[in-house]
Each structure stands twice: as C-alpha cells, then as structure tokens.
Design a protein around this motif. Structure first.
Motif, PDB file in Angstrom:
ATOM      1  N   ARG A  45      -9.340  -3.846   5.543  1.00 17.70           N
ATOM      2  CA  ARG A  45      -8.826  -3.927   4.172  1.00 17.70           C
ATOM      3  C   ARG A  45      -9.939  -4.355   3.220  1.00 17.70           C
ATOM      4  O   ARG A  45      -9.953  -3.981   2.055  1.00 17.70           O
ATOM      5  CB  ARG A  45      -7.669  -4.931   4.091  1.00 17.70           C
ATOM      6  N   TYR A  46     -10.861  -5.158   3.754  1.00 21.69           N
ATOM      7  CA  TYR A  46     -12.005  -5.579   2.943  1.00 21.69           C
ATOM      8  C   TYR A  46     -13.086  -4.498   2.926  1.00 21.69           C
ATOM      9  O   TYR A  46     -13.662  -4.194   1.894  1.00 21.69           O
ATOM     10  CB  TYR A  46     -12.599  -6.880   3.496  1.00 21.69           C
ATOM     11  N   VAL A  69     -15.755 -11.038  13.762  1.00 19.68           N
ATOM     12  CA  VAL A  69     -14.762 -11.090  12.683  1.00 19.68           C
ATOM     13  C   VAL A  69     -14.950 -12.357  11.845  1.00 19.68           C
ATOM     14  O   VAL A  69     -14.907 -12.312  10.611  1.00 19.68           O
ATOM     15  CB  VAL A  69     -13.337 -11.029  13.258  1.00 19.68           C
ATOM     16  N   ALA A  70     -15.158 -13.484  12.519  1.00 21.32           N
ATOM     17  CA  ALA A  70     -15.339 -14.747  11.800  1.00 21.32           C
ATOM     18  C   ALA A  70     -16.568 -14.694  10.900  1.00 21.32           C
ATOM     19  O   ALA A  70     -16.538 -15.161   9.753  1.00 21.32           O
ATOM     20  CB  ALA A  70     -15.460 -15.896  12.799  1.00 21.32           C
ATOM     21  N   GLN A  71     -17.643 -14.108  11.412  1.00 25.37           N
ATOM     22  CA  GLN A  71     -18.862 -13.994  10.607  1.00 25.37           C
ATOM     23  C   GLN A  71     -18.643 -13.062   9.417  1.00 25.37           C
ATOM     24  O   GLN A  71     -19.101 -13.330   8.307  1.00 25.37           O
ATOM     25  CB  GLN A  71     -20.003 -13.471  11.475  1.00 25.37           C
ATOM     26  N   ALA A  74     -16.597 -14.840   6.795  1.00 25.57           N
ATOM     27  CA  ALA A  74     -17.365 -15.905   6.144  1.00 25.57           C
ATOM     28  C   ALA A  74     -18.329 -15.340   5.108  1.00 25.57           C
ATOM     29  O   ALA A  74     -18.506 -15.909   4.029  1.00 25.57           O
ATOM     30  CB  ALA A  74     -18.123 -16.713   7.193  1.00 25.57           C
ATOM     31  N   THR A  75     -18.956 -14.201   5.433  1.00 29.51           N
ATOM     32  CA  THR A  75     -19.961 -13.638   4.527  1.00 29.51           C
ATOM     33  C   THR A  75     -19.354 -12.753   3.446  1.00 29.51           C
ATOM     34  O   THR A  75     -19.793 -12.782   2.297  1.00 29.51           O
ATOM     35  CB  THR A  75     -20.992 -12.818   5.327  1.00 29.51           C
ATOM     36  N   LYS A  76     -18.334 -11.978   3.807  1.00 28.94           N
ATOM     37  CA  LYS A  76     -17.768 -11.024   2.852  1.00 28.94           C
ATOM     38  C   LYS A  76     -16.664 -11.625   1.985  1.00 28.94           C
ATOM     39  O   LYS A  76     -16.556 -11.314   0.800  1.00 28.94           O
ATOM     40  CB  LYS A  76     -17.204  -9.804   3.598  1.00 28.94           C
ATOM     41  N   ILE A  79     -14.229 -16.836   3.720  1.00 26.81           N
ATOM     42  CA  ILE A  79     -13.101 -17.465   4.405  1.00 26.81           C
ATOM     43  C   ILE A  79     -13.598 -17.973   5.756  1.00 26.81           C
ATOM     44  O   ILE A  79     -14.115 -17.200   6.560  1.00 26.81           O
ATOM     45  CB  ILE A  79     -11.942 -16.467   4.618  1.00 26.81           C
ATOM     46  N   LYS A  80     -13.435 -19.262   6.006  1.00 23.37           N
ATOM     47  CA  LYS A  80     -13.890 -19.854   7.257  1.00 23.37           C
ATOM     48  C   LYS A  80     -12.741 -19.860   8.261  1.00 23.37           C
ATOM     49  O   LYS A  80     -11.688 -20.450   8.019  1.00 23.37           O
ATOM     50  CB  LYS A  80     -14.393 -21.278   7.021  1.00 23.37           C
ATOM     51  N   LEU A  81     -12.955 -19.200   9.389  1.00 28.05           N
ATOM     52  CA  LEU A  81     -11.930 -19.106  10.425  1.00 28.05           C
ATOM     53  C   LEU A  81     -12.331 -19.933  11.643  1.00 28.05           C
ATOM     54  O   LEU A  81     -13.507 -20.023  11.988  1.00 28.05           O
ATOM     55  CB  LEU A  81     -11.727 -17.646  10.846  1.00 28.05           C
TER      56      LEU A  81
END
Length: 238
Positions: A45-46, A69-71, A74-76, A79-81
């Motif tokens: 979606r992003y 996915v987490a990275q 975080a970069t795009k 959002i920190k997961l």
C-alpha cells in the motif's frame, strides 16, 4: 488484552480494502502465514513495487521477512515495529499491525472528508494509494535535482562558448599547410618502418639462435654416441 484491538484492526483492514475477511479467531493461536500476508499487503500500500521477498517457508525466511518489513516501515513510513511481537504472529502481532493500519486508515479518512462532496459514482472509484503518491514525489524530487544539475552544466558550457567560438573560427580560417601535413605523415611512416625493421631483426636473431642450438644438440649427440661405443668396447674387453 491483545484481543481488544482486533475489532478496530479488522474494521480498518476492511475499510482499506483488504481482500480477505479477518476475524478474532484468526489470531487466537500463532498464524504467521496470515500475518505475513497482511504485512506484505500493507507494505505494498505504501510502495506497490517493493522488492521484499514473500517467501516464509523456513524459520530463516521468516526472520528475514520480518526484519525487511520492519526496516521498510521505519525508513518509508517512520513507523517502528517490534519484530519479536510480529514474529509471534498472535494478538501481540496485531498490536504492531495496528500501528500501520492506523496511519493508513487515518490518511484515508482525511482524504475521504475532502472528497465528501463527490458523487456516489466518483466516490466508488476513489482509491487510496499512498505508495504511488510517495513514488511520484520521489520521482519528482529526483527529476528536479537532475534538471538543476543539467541546467548548471549547460550554463557553464554556454559561458565557454565565446572563447570556443573564436578558437573555432580561427582554426577554420587557417589555411591547410600541405607541407606540414606531409612531414607529419612521413614521420609516422618512418616510425612504423623502424618498428618493422626491429621486429625483423629480432626474428633473424631467433633463427640464428635456433640454428646454433641445433648445432650444439647435434654435437652432443655425436659425443654421446662415441661415449657409448667406448663403454661397449670396455665392457667387451672385460
């Protein structure tokens, strides 16, 4: 406590257009396949053209997938997961998923308010695709930077055109010196002929060395034959 967020999460996913129905029962026990599908769908979606691999068959694949996915988030999306909770693939993972869906849902809701006066037909055609907007923005920034760079380069070249024009006109106006051209060609020919002669001399030297070596070999053969005959004579005398 984890289950309490599920109704909001499922409603948001439905509103965002997730193709499958998600219920509370899906996360009573770890369900990594579903969590990975949801994560990949949210990532796309992003950024629809994301290169995150979808393979999650092995434990190593799953760890790599969660970290990727987490990275990305975080970069795009800033959002920190929590990767450990995502890997659990249960109600705790849903809390992490909710961080992403909340942002997307909020953005869609804001856009929906702006589109409130659209007709029902236009509203049905509306699709929220944050990824494409981000991609367009990145492309626009890159294009603007490239245009500025090319413009600066063109400006520098145009600044040199005055001096270059004079030098070009002077070169064109200068008469062709036949004698100088012939002299340069003759020098080049002489240089080539000199190199050819050197090569011939080297080949001749090789031939002489080869003949000398053959003569030495023949001489050694004769000496060897004589030595063998002497040895045979001595052996017969004994």
């Amino acid at each position: 406590a984890c289950v309490l967020v599920l109704p909001d999460f499922t409603e948001m996913m439905r509103a965002l257009g997730y193709p499958r129905l998600i219920s509370m029962e899906n996360f009573h026990t770890p369900n990594f396949i579903l969590v990975s599908e949801v994560l990949l769908w949210l990532v796309r979606r992003y950024e629809p053209q994301t290169a995150i691999p979808a393979a999650v068959e092995t434990e190593q694949d799953r760890v790599f997938f969660i970290k990727a996915v987490a990275q990305f988030m975080a970069t795009k999306a800033h959002i920190k997961l929590n990767t450990k909770k995502l890997y659990q693939a249960d109600g705790y993972a849903v809390k992490e998923l909710l961080k992403v869906t909340s942002v997307l849902y909020s953005a869609m809701s804001t856009k929906g308010v702006e589109q409130a006066e659209l007709s029902e037909e236009d509203s049905s055609k509306f699709k929220f695709d944050l990824g494409s907007k981000i991609a367009d923005l990145k492309a626009a920034r890159q294009l603007a930077s490239e245009i500025a760079s090319r413009g600066a380069s063109l400006y520098d070249l145009l600044g040199k055109e005055v001096a270059l024009r004079e030098a070009r006109a002077e070169s064109i106006a200068r008469p062709l010196e036949i004698n100088e051209a012939e002299k340069a060609v003759k020098i080049a020919i002489d240089s080539v002929l000199e190199q050819v002669q050197k090569t011939k001399d080297m080949l001749n030297n090789v031939a002489l060395d080869e003949a000398s070596l053959e003569a030495k070999i023949e001489k050694r053969k004769v000496e060897l034959e004589r030595s063998q005959k002497r040895l045979e004579t001595l052996q017969s005398v004994r």
